[in-house]
Design a protein around this motif. Structure first.
Motif, PDB file in Angstrom:
ATOM      1  N   LEU A  93       0.832  -1.207   0.000  1.00  0.00           N
ATOM      2  CA  LEU A  93       0.000   0.000   0.000  1.00  0.00           C
ATOM      3  C   LEU A  93       0.865   1.256   0.000  1.00  0.00           C
ATOM      4  CD1 LEU A  93      -2.926   1.045   0.137  1.00  0.00           C
ATOM      5  CD2 LEU A  93      -2.731   0.990   2.633  1.00  0.00           C
ATOM      6  N   CYS A  94       1.912   1.274   0.833  1.00  0.00           N
ATOM      7  CA  CYS A  94       2.824   2.425   0.861  1.00  0.00           C
ATOM      8  C   CYS A  94       3.574   2.552  -0.465  1.00  0.00           C
ATOM      9  CB  CYS A  94       3.813   2.287   2.011  1.00  0.00           C
ATOM     10  SG  CYS A  94       3.079   2.392   3.654  1.00  0.00           S
ATOM     11  N   ALA A  95       3.992   1.416  -1.017  1.00  0.00           N
ATOM     12  CA  ALA A  95       4.712   1.437  -2.289  1.00  0.00           C
ATOM     13  C   ALA A  95       3.827   1.969  -3.407  1.00  0.00           C
ATOM     14  CB  ALA A  95       5.197   0.025  -2.626  1.00  0.00           C
ATOM     15  N   TYR A  96       2.553   1.621  -3.371  1.00  0.00           N
ATOM     16  CA  TYR A  96       1.602   2.121  -4.377  1.00  0.00           C
ATOM     17  C   TYR A  96       1.487   3.645  -4.300  1.00  0.00           C
ATOM     18  CZ  TYR A  96      -2.879   2.897  -6.742  1.00  0.00           C
ATOM     19  OH  TYR A  96      -3.883   3.355  -7.565  1.00  0.00           O
ATOM     20  N   GLY A  97       1.448   4.179  -3.090  1.00  0.00           N
ATOM     21  CA  GLY A  97       1.385   5.628  -2.935  1.00  0.00           C
ATOM     22  C   GLY A  97       2.618   6.319  -3.494  1.00  0.00           C
ATOM     23  N   PHE A  98       3.802   5.777  -3.229  1.00  0.00           N
ATOM     24  CA  PHE A  98       5.032   6.385  -3.740  1.00  0.00           C
ATOM     25  C   PHE A  98       5.189   6.189  -5.246  1.00  0.00           C
ATOM     26  CE2 PHE A  98       6.607   6.106   0.732  1.00  0.00           C
ATOM     27  CZ  PHE A  98       6.919   7.444   0.885  1.00  0.00           C
ATOM     28  N   ALA A  99       4.641   5.114  -5.786  1.00  0.00           N
ATOM     29  CA  ALA A  99       4.828   4.813  -7.206  1.00  0.00           C
ATOM     30  C   ALA A  99       3.834   5.535  -8.104  1.00  0.00           C
ATOM     31  CB  ALA A  99       4.705   3.300  -7.439  1.00  0.00           C
ATOM     32  N   ARG A 100       2.620   5.807  -7.600  1.00  0.00           N
ATOM     33  CA  ARG A 100       1.568   6.312  -8.480  1.00  0.00           C
ATOM     34  C   ARG A 100       1.041   7.701  -8.112  1.00  0.00           C
ATOM     35  NH1 ARG A 100       3.105   3.130 -11.908  1.00  0.00           N
ATOM     36  NH2 ARG A 100       1.739   1.661 -12.997  1.00  0.00           N
ATOM     37  N   PHE A 101       1.195   8.155  -6.877  1.00  0.00           N
ATOM     38  CA  PHE A 101       0.652   9.439  -6.472  1.00  0.00           C
ATOM     39  C   PHE A 101       1.747  10.505  -6.481  1.00  0.00           C
ATOM     40  CE2 PHE A 101      -2.382   6.449  -4.772  1.00  0.00           C
ATOM     41  CZ  PHE A 101      -3.612   7.087  -4.955  1.00  0.00           C
ATOM     42  N   ASN A 102       1.365  11.711  -6.871  1.00  0.00           N
ATOM     43  CA  ASN A 102       2.264  12.853  -6.832  1.00  0.00           C
ATOM     44  C   ASN A 102       1.750  13.833  -5.780  1.00  0.00           C
ATOM     45  OD1 ASN A 102       4.000  12.041  -8.986  1.00  0.00           O
ATOM     46  ND2 ASN A 102       2.400  12.626 -10.452  1.00  0.00           N
ATOM     47  N   PHE A 103       2.570  14.140  -4.808  1.00  0.00           N
ATOM     48  CA  PHE A 103       2.182  15.066  -3.755  1.00  0.00           C
ATOM     49  C   PHE A 103       3.420  15.826  -3.300  1.00  0.00           C
ATOM     50  CE2 PHE A 103       2.870  10.798  -2.104  1.00  0.00           C
ATOM     51  CZ  PHE A 103       3.818  10.984  -1.109  1.00  0.00           C
ATOM     52  N   ARG A 104       3.177  16.942  -2.641  1.00  0.00           N
ATOM     53  CA  ARG A 104       4.273  17.812  -2.214  1.00  0.00           C
ATOM     54  C   ARG A 104       5.135  17.104  -1.166  1.00  0.00           C
ATOM     55  NH1 ARG A 104       2.680  23.760  -0.405  1.00  0.00           N
ATOM     56  NH2 ARG A 104       2.037  23.719  -2.616  1.00  0.00           N
ATOM     57  N   GLY A 105       6.414  17.174  -1.366  1.00  0.00           N
ATOM     58  CA  GLY A 105       7.356  16.561  -0.425  1.00  0.00           C
ATOM     59  C   GLY A 105       7.516  15.063  -0.603  1.00  0.00           C
ATOM     60  N   LYS A 106       7.071  14.538  -1.730  1.00  0.00           N
ATOM     61  CA  LYS A 106       7.132  13.085  -1.958  1.00  0.00           C
ATOM     62  C   LYS A 106       8.569  12.571  -1.950  1.00  0.00           C
ATOM     63  CE  LYS A 106       6.279   9.767  -5.699  1.00  0.00           C
ATOM     64  NZ  LYS A 106       5.666   9.586  -7.043  1.00  0.00           N
ATOM     65  N   ARG A 107       9.458  13.255  -2.669  1.00  0.00           N
ATOM     66  CA  ARG A 107      10.847  12.806  -2.743  1.00  0.00           C
ATOM     67  C   ARG A 107      11.541  12.893  -1.387  1.00  0.00           C
ATOM     68  NH1 ARG A 107      13.134  11.971  -7.667  1.00  0.00           N
ATOM     69  NH2 ARG A 107      11.887  12.501  -9.504  1.00  0.00           N
ATOM     70  N   ILE A 108      11.286  13.978  -0.674  1.00  0.00           N
ATOM     71  CA  ILE A 108      11.906  14.131   0.642  1.00  0.00           C
ATOM     72  C   ILE A 108      11.417  13.043   1.586  1.00  0.00           C
ATOM     73  CG2 ILE A 108      12.107  15.646   2.651  1.00  0.00           C
ATOM     74  CD1 ILE A 108      11.897  18.017   0.743  1.00  0.00           C
ATOM     75  N   LEU A 109      10.114  12.781   1.558  1.00  0.00           N
ATOM     76  CA  LEU A 109       9.549  11.741   2.423  1.00  0.00           C
ATOM     77  C   LEU A 109      10.123  10.372   2.080  1.00  0.00           C
ATOM     78  CD1 LEU A 109       7.512  11.174   4.671  1.00  0.00           C
ATOM     79  CD2 LEU A 109       5.758  10.845   2.922  1.00  0.00           C
ATOM     80  N   PHE A 110      10.328  10.122   0.774  1.00  0.00           N
ATOM     81  CA  PHE A 110      10.890   8.834   0.361  1.00  0.00           C
ATOM     82  C   PHE A 110      12.350   8.713   0.797  1.00  0.00           C
ATOM     83  CE2 PHE A 110      12.580   5.825  -2.864  1.00  0.00           C
ATOM     84  CZ  PHE A 110      11.771   4.754  -2.546  1.00  0.00           C
ATOM     85  N   LEU A 111      13.096   9.808   0.723  1.00  0.00           N
ATOM     86  CA  LEU A 111      14.481   9.796   1.186  1.00  0.00           C
ATOM     87  C   LEU A 111      14.557   9.555   2.691  1.00  0.00           C
ATOM     88  CD1 LEU A 111      16.065  12.715  -0.893  1.00  0.00           C
ATOM     89  CD2 LEU A 111      16.468  10.255  -1.171  1.00  0.00           C
ATOM     90  N   VAL A 112      13.633  10.164   3.440  1.00  0.00           N
ATOM     91  CA  VAL A 112      13.588   9.933   4.885  1.00  0.00           C
ATOM     92  C   VAL A 112      13.288   8.470   5.167  1.00  0.00           C
ATOM     93  CG1 VAL A 112      12.321  10.469   7.002  1.00  0.00           C
ATOM     94  CG2 VAL A 112      12.950  12.301   5.435  1.00  0.00           C
ATOM     95  N   LEU A 113      12.369   7.899   4.381  1.00  0.00           N
ATOM     96  CA  LEU A 113      12.042   6.478   4.534  1.00  0.00           C
ATOM     97  C   LEU A 113      13.270   5.606   4.298  1.00  0.00           C
ATOM     98  CD1 LEU A 113       9.861   4.161   4.748  1.00  0.00           C
ATOM     99  CD2 LEU A 113       9.713   4.303   2.259  1.00  0.00           C
ATOM    100  N   LEU A 114      14.011   5.889   3.244  1.00  0.00           N
ATOM    101  CA  LEU A 114      15.219   5.109   2.956  1.00  0.00           C
ATOM    102  C   LEU A 114      16.285   5.324   4.025  1.00  0.00           C
ATOM    103  CD1 LEU A 114      15.593   5.562  -0.915  1.00  0.00           C
ATOM    104  CD2 LEU A 114      14.552   3.671   0.323  1.00  0.00           C
ATOM    105  N   ALA A 115      16.328   6.517   4.577  1.00  0.00           N
ATOM    106  CA  ALA A 115      17.330   6.810   5.611  1.00  0.00           C
ATOM    107  C   ALA A 115      17.109   5.989   6.869  1.00  0.00           C
ATOM    108  CB  ALA A 115      17.316   8.300   5.945  1.00  0.00           C
ATOM    109  N   THR A 116      15.869   5.570   7.109  1.00  0.00           N
ATOM    110  CA  THR A 116      15.598   4.765   8.303  1.00  0.00           C
ATOM    111  C   THR A 116      16.292   3.413   8.238  1.00  0.00           C
ATOM    112  OG1 THR A 116      13.537   3.867   7.337  1.00  0.00           O
ATOM    113  CG2 THR A 116      13.366   5.886   8.652  1.00  0.00           C
ATOM    114  N   MET A 117      16.660   2.962   7.032  1.00  0.00           N
ATOM    115  CA  MET A 117      17.363   1.679   6.921  1.00  0.00           C
ATOM    116  C   MET A 117      18.774   1.751   7.494  1.00  0.00           C
ATOM    117  SD  MET A 117      16.180  -0.058   3.303  1.00  0.00           S
ATOM    118  CE  MET A 117      16.802   1.231   2.244  1.00  0.00           C
ATOM    119  N   MET A 118      19.290   2.973   7.654  1.00  0.00           N
ATOM    120  CA  MET A 118      20.627   3.126   8.210  1.00  0.00           C
ATOM    121  C   MET A 118      20.623   3.104   9.731  1.00  0.00           C
ATOM    122  SD  MET A 118      22.432   5.904   5.671  1.00  0.00           S
ATOM    123  CE  MET A 118      21.174   7.156   5.882  1.00  0.00           C
TER     124      MET A 118
END
Length: 280
Positions: A93-118
Motif C-alpha cells: 500500500l505504501c509502495a503504491y502511494g510512492f509509485a503512483r501518487f504525486n504530492f508535495r514533499g514526496k521525494r523528501i519523504l521517500f528519502l527519509v524512509l530510505l534513511a531509516t534503513m541506516m
C-alpha cells in the motif's frame, strides 16, 4: 580471434563454476556438520568422527518430546501469519502511494524512509520496549505483530515501489476510464501484477520471523509463550548442553524455511532482479 573468444568464455565460465562450487562447499559444511551431530550420541559429539558410527534417528523424536515443541510451533505460527499479512499488505500500500501518487514533499519523504534503513535496531529497541511496557503489551504477542501493519519496513516498500514503477500507467488509466476507484486499481490491477516482489517480501518476512530470537527474547517472559527460536535455548542446562538434541531440533526448525525458499525461489529471484533493474 573467434577461437580465442570462445576459449576466454570457457575459461571465465569454468572459473565462475569453480568459485561457486567452493562457495557452496563452504556454506554446506556447517549444515552437514549440524545434521551429522544431530544423529550422534552424547559421547560422540566431541569425537574426531565427522559422521556418527551409528545413526541415531531417535534423537529427533527425543528433541520434539523433551520440549513443548508443538506448543512453540503454534506460538510461532500465531506470530508469523499476521506479520506476513500485515507486512506484505502495508508495504504494498505504501509502495503504491510512492509509485503512483504525486504530492508535495514526496521525494523528501521517500528519502527519509530510505534513511531509516541506516538506523540499527538497537537504537529503537529501548524506546519501543518502554512504549509497549507502558501500554501493557509485554509478555504478549502484540509487540511482535502490530508494528508490521504500519508500513511493513523501508526495504520492502522500496522493493515493491521499484517494481510498481515499471508497470505501465496505461493500465491504471484504462481501469480508471472503466470507473474503477484508486482502491480498486490497487487491489485488482497493481497487486496481481506485483506478485514477484510481494513473494520476495513474503520470503524475507518468513525468514525473519521464523528465525527471530531477539524480539521474542525481549517481549516474551512466560515459557508458555516461547517461539521455536527461544525453545532451542531449553536444551542448554546449567552445567551442560545437549548438543545432539539441540542440533536435531535445529534441523527440524530449519526445514520449513528451506522448503519455502526452494518452492518460491522463482518468484523471489524474479522479484529481486526486476525491482533492482527498474530505475527511478
Amino acid at each position: 580471434m573467434k577461437i580465442e573468444r570462445v576459449n576466454a568464455k570457457k575459461l571465465a565460465s569454468f572459473a565462475s563454476l569453480f568459485i561457486l562450487t567452493i562457495g557452496a562447499i563452504i556454506i554446506l559444511v556447517p549444515l552437514v556438520w549440524t545434521f551429522s551431530t544431530s544423529l550422534k550420541t552424547p559421547a560422540e559429539v566431541f569425537s574426531d568422527n565427522f559422521f556418527p558410527k551409528v545413526w541415531n534417528w531417535k534423537n529427533y523424536s527425543y528433541a520434539v518430546t523433551s520440549i513443548p515443541f508443538f506448543r512453540y510451533l503454534m506460538n510461532t505460527l500465531i506470530i508469523l501469519i499476521p506479520v506476513l499479512i500485515g507486512t506484505v499488505f502495508s508495504s504494498a500500500l505504501c509502495a503504491y502511494g510512492f509509485a503512483r501518487f504525486n504530492f508535495r514533499g514526496k521525494r523528501i519523504l521517500f528519502l527519509v524512509l530510505l534513511a531509516t534503513m541506516m538506523l540499527p535496531g538497537q537504537v529503537t529497541m529501548i524506546p519501543m520496549f518502554i512504549m509497549f511496557k507502558e501500554i501493557g503489551w509485554v509478555d504478549s504477542f502484540l509487540p511482535l505483530i502490530i508494528p508490521s501493519f504500519f508500513g511493513g519496513g523501508a526495504f520492502n516498500i522500496f522493493l515493491i515501489r521499484q517494481f510498481m514503477r515499471g508497470i505501465p500507467r496505461e493500465l491504471d488509466e484504462a481501469a480508471y476510464m472503466d470507473g474503477a476507484s484508486r482502491w480498486k486499481i490497487f487491489t485488482k490491477v497493481m497487486l496481481p501484477l506485483s506478485t514477484p516482489p510481494m513473494v520476495a517480501v513474503s520470503i524475507f518476512t518468513f525468514m525473519g520471523v521464523w528465525n527471530d530470537f531477539q524480539g521474542p527474547l525481549i517481549y516474551l517472559n512466560s515459557t508458555d509463550n516461547y517461539t521455536l527460536a527461544l525453545g532451542l535455548s531449553m536444551f542448554k542446562g546449567m552445567y551442560n548442553i545437549e548438543w545432539n538434541m539441540l542440533m536435531a531440533a535445529t534441523i527440524l526448525i530449519m526445514l520449513p524455511a528451506l522448503i519455502v525458499f526452494f518452492v518460491a525461489q522463482k518468484y523471489f529471484i524474479e522479484g529481486i532482479s526486476i525491482s533492482s533493474a527498474t530505475k527511478g
